[in-house]
Design an enzyme around this catalytic site. Structure first.
Site, PDB file in Angstrom:
ATOM      1  CB  VAL A 122       3.380   2.243  -3.866  1.00 20.19           C
ATOM      2  CG1 VAL A 122       2.250   1.237  -3.688  1.00 20.19           C
ATOM      3  CG2 VAL A 122       4.724   1.593  -3.561  1.00 20.19           C
ATOM      4  CD  GLN A 141       7.431   6.025   1.298  1.00 15.92           C
ATOM      5  OE1 GLN A 141       7.600   7.089   1.871  1.00 15.92           O
ATOM      6  NE2 GLN A 141       7.978   4.922   1.737  1.00 15.92           N
ATOM      7  CG  ASP A 142       1.776   4.337   0.445  1.00 17.67           C
ATOM      8  OD1 ASP A 142       2.060   5.402   1.033  1.00 17.67           O
ATOM      9  OD2 ASP A 142       1.410   3.314   1.045  1.00 17.67           O
ATOM     10  N   PRO A 143      -0.254   6.290  -2.107  1.00 16.16           N
ATOM     11  CG  PRO A 143      -1.723   5.538  -3.750  1.00 16.16           C
ATOM     12  CD  PRO A 143      -0.554   5.097  -2.925  1.00 16.16           C
ATOM     13  CG  HIS A 192       4.095   2.218   3.791  1.00 20.15           C
ATOM     14  ND1 HIS A 192       4.345   3.212   2.864  1.00 20.15           N
ATOM     15  CD2 HIS A 192       4.378   2.761   4.999  1.00 20.15           C
ATOM     16  CE1 HIS A 192       4.765   4.298   3.497  1.00 20.15           C
ATOM     17  NE2 HIS A 192       4.787   4.053   4.781  1.00 20.15           N
TER      18      HIS A 192
END
Length: 219
Positions: A122, A60-62, A131
């Protein structure tokens, strides 16, 4: 032979992409800590060439903790504690792949170099704020990455864990690629079906049945 520049190079000229880069640059210039470091944001594409991709794992995101993220989904630098989701991936591997030993680190470059594209949807995040960069435009870029892989490559394996990844993967042509879905490996959901999904062995069976070398998952 196509490379990443051939298939997604033009995206970098698009206004939305320039906007994302600009927002990240401004945040860094204003003293905010953004992960991963600037030179590592596009590491997924550096470690895995377009023509070498065999498997795609969508994150998803880092990670938003200090020194964790280095541009590969789920992976952390060698000296950093293994995060819970990756630990659960390793637990599944010990059950799924004969002889797999629990690794002592979470540095997944070895997977990337064998053709496992570890792609976060992302590509940046502000320290301590999950997020926080979800609306910068990165999603549009990674949608394009998935689209070009779907269109220009054959017989890839897409591992889609959790609803976010599964939504991103709706465009994939399941007659030409193998798409495996399961709950996310995070401690909140792993017991709902990630454990026991056998995605790693299923990936290798598919690769071998199509004349490709299986992934050595051992880290």
């Amino acid at each position: 032979m196509k490379n990443w520049t051939d298939v997604i190079g033009k995206e970098k000229e698009q206004p939305y992409f320039q906007h994302a880069l600009q927002q990240v640059h401004l945040a860094r210039a204003n003293g905010k800590t953004i992960y991963p470091p600037q030179e590592e944001v596009f590491n997924a594409f550096k470690y895995t060439a377009f023509e070498d991709v065999k498997v795609v794992i969508l994150g998803q995101d880092p990670y938003h903790g200090a020194n964790q993220a280095h541009g590969l989904a789920f992976s952390v630098k060698p000296e950093v504690a293994i995060p819970p989701s990756l630990l659960n991936m390793y637990k599944e591997l010990t059950q799924d792949i004969s002889g797999f030993q629990m690794p002592s680190n979470g540095y997944l470059v070895k997977w990337a170099e064998q053709g496992v594209l570890l792609l976060n949807t992302v590509l940046t995040v502000e320290r301590g704020m999950a997020h926080s960069h979800a609306n910068l435009g990165w999603e549009r870029f990674t949608d394009k990455v998935i689209a070009v892989l779907n269109e220009h490559r054959e017989k890839l394996v897409f591992l889609l864990w959790g609803s976010h990844a599964q939504k991103k993967g709706q465009i994939i042509d399941r007659t030409r690629h193998l798409v495996l879905t399961a709950p996310h490996p995070s401690p909140l959901s792993a017991h709902r079906g990630f454990f026991g999904c056998h995605h790693f062995s299923k990936t290798n069976s598919y690769l071998e049945s199509n004349g490709m070398k299986p992934i050595d998952w051992q880290i």
